[in-house]
Design an enzyme around this catalytic site. Structure first.
Site, short mmCIF file in Angstrom:
data_model
loop_
_atom_site.label_atom_id
_atom_site.label_comp_id
_atom_site.label_asym_id
_atom_site.label_seq_id
_atom_site.Cartn_x
_atom_site.Cartn_y
_atom_site.Cartn_z
N ASP A 22 0.82 -1.21 0.00
CA ASP A 22 0.00 0.00 0.00
C ASP A 22 0.86 1.26 0.00
OD1 ASP A 22 -2.36 1.44 0.02
OD2 ASP A 22 -2.60 1.35 2.19
N GLY A 25 0.11 5.56 -4.40
CA GLY A 25 -0.44 6.86 -4.78
C GLY A 25 0.19 7.99 -3.96
N ARG A 35 -0.23 9.21 -10.10
CA ARG A 35 -0.35 7.97 -9.33
C ARG A 35 0.20 6.77 -10.11
NH1 ARG A 35 -3.75 7.75 -4.90
NH2 ARG A 35 -4.21 5.59 -5.35
N HIS A 39 2.50 3.41 -9.09
CA HIS A 39 2.22 1.99 -9.34
C HIS A 39 3.38 1.34 -10.11
CE1 HIS A 39 -1.65 2.47 -7.63
NE2 HIS A 39 -2.18 3.18 -8.61
N SER A 68 -11.21 -6.27 -4.53
CA SER A 68 -12.54 -6.18 -5.14
C SER A 68 -13.12 -4.77 -4.96
CB SER A 68 -13.48 -7.26 -4.58
OG SER A 68 -13.32 -7.40 -3.20
N TRP A 71 -12.21 -1.50 -7.66
CA TRP A 71 -13.00 -1.13 -8.84
C TRP A 71 -13.62 0.25 -8.68
CZ3 TRP A 71 -12.54 -3.69 -13.23
CH2 TRP A 71 -12.21 -5.04 -13.21
N LEU A 133 9.75 -21.12 -4.61
CA LEU A 133 8.95 -20.11 -3.89
C LEU A 133 7.52 -20.16 -4.43
CD1 LEU A 133 8.75 -17.52 -2.04
CD2 LEU A 133 9.23 -16.19 -4.10
C1 IPE Z 1 -5.56 -2.44 -0.13
O1 IPE Z 1 -5.18 -1.13 -0.28
C2 IPE Z 1 -5.57 -3.14 -1.45
C3 IPE Z 1 -4.26 -3.37 -2.07
C4 IPE Z 1 -3.11 -3.06 -1.56
C5 IPE Z 1 -4.30 -4.02 -3.34
P1 IPE Z 1 -6.24 0.06 -0.47
O2 IPE Z 1 -5.44 1.28 -0.64
O3 IPE Z 1 -7.20 -0.29 -1.53
O4 IPE Z 1 -7.01 0.03 0.93
P2 IPE Z 1 -7.78 1.19 1.69
O5 IPE Z 1 -8.77 1.76 0.73
O6 IPE Z 1 -6.77 2.20 2.10
O7 IPE Z 1 -8.40 0.51 2.87
C1 IPE Z 2 -1.45 0.36 -3.41
O1 IPE Z 2 -1.26 1.72 -3.44
C2 IPE Z 2 -1.79 -0.22 -4.77
C3 IPE Z 2 -3.21 -0.62 -4.89
C4 IPE Z 2 -4.14 -0.53 -3.97
C5 IPE Z 2 -3.62 -1.18 -6.16
P1 IPE Z 2 -2.47 2.75 -3.46
O2 IPE Z 2 -2.87 3.00 -4.86
O3 IPE Z 2 -3.57 2.30 -2.55
O4 IPE Z 2 -1.77 4.05 -2.86
P2 IPE Z 2 -2.35 5.02 -1.75
O5 IPE Z 2 -2.78 4.19 -0.60
O6 IPE Z 2 -3.50 5.75 -2.40
O7 IPE Z 2 -1.22 5.91 -1.40
MG MG Z 3 -3.97 2.54 -0.59
#
Ligand code: IPE
Ligand code: IPE
Ligand code: MG
Length: 248
Positions: A22, A25, A35, A39, A68, A71, A133
């Protein structure tokens, strides 16, 4: 860290680390970048982590890459994330296979394009006999959805007579989950400082140790993985009992 240090400390031969990757972004926003660049750098961190995991004797690595609930993001960002997954499989599959990585994908197939599903199936098929792995990618995954799908299939099997209601135990339910056959994670890591599960492996993490790391995913490194394992090894896992069992 000595690769064997984590392998021989207790009787179990599996070492399962699950990671909520996480903060892509926010990593980008801090740098004034889109963003999508976060990624992209996140994929680099993923590559580093797979390599470090092999070196550290981790037997199972499970990564949360698209939930999920993701989306609900803007269409463009979803396209970017799917594009990165496609590129990752296309570019890294041969190398992963050469390095003995066995790929598995958990999550629902509903809503995914046929060509992406074919790509995933081919990667799973190609690597199915690898043993170095076990890499599980949670893609289009949500734990409540996974448990609901499992419950639906159990209900179908009860109605067709292959299972009776009294057969339904935690062990049986586990065999209906996407993770059937995978050991439960020993250690869960979440980067970015958020302290929640966001619908990841709710069932499987019942007795896992949690380590929250205060850096954004693109900055995750081998050193931070080692530090998380160090912290894990200082924990005492009791599984509801009274005697302390050192995690390491
Ligand atoms: C959890 O992160 C999902 C992934 C890392 C793929 P999110 O960024 O989607 O979670 P929330 O919205 O902060 O809970
Ligand atoms: C994790 O980073 C990647 C996914 C959830 C796909 P984020 O995209 O959630 O980044 P933040 O949490 O908004 O910084
Ligand atoms: Mg996030």
């Amino acid at each position: 860290m000595d690769k064997l240090a984590w392998q021989v400390a207790d009787g179990s031969s599996t070492r399962h680390v699950a990671i909520i990757m996480d903060g892509n972004g926010r990593w980008a926003a801090e740098r004034g970048l889109p963003r999508s660049e976060g990624h992209r750098q996140g994929v680099e961190a993923l590559r580093r982590t797979v390599e470090a995991s092999r070196d550290l004797g981790i037997t199972h690595l499970t990564l949360y890459s698209f939930s999920s609930e993701n989306w609900s993001r803007p269409k463009q960002e979803i396209n970017d994330l799917f594009g990165l997954l496609r590129r990752f499989v296309r570019r890294d599959l041969a190398e992963l296979h050469k390095n003995g990585v066995k790929i598995r994908v958990i999550g629902t197939r509903a809503g995914l394009d046929a060509d992406l599903l074919r790509m995933i199936d081919d990667a799973v098929e190609l690597t199915k006999d690898n043993t170095e792995l076990n890499l599980t990618i949670a893609f289009n995954y949500g734990s409540r959805d996974e448990i609901a799908r499992a419950a639906r299939r159990i209900a179908e099997d009860v109605s067709n007579g292959s299972v009776t209601a009294s057969d339904v135990t935690p062990e049986l339910l586990g065999t209906y989950l996407d993770t059937a056959g995978l050991p439960d994670p020993d250690l869960l890591i979440r980067t970015s400082g958020e302290l929640r599960l966001s619908n990841f492996l709710l069932w499987q993490l019942a007795y896992s140790e949690f380590v929250f790391v205060d850096v954004y995913w693109p900055d995750f490194s081998r050193e931070l993985l080692e530090a998380a394992i160090d912290e894990y090894q200082r924990r005492s896992r009791r599984f509801g009992g009274t005697s302390t069992r050192s995690a390491g």
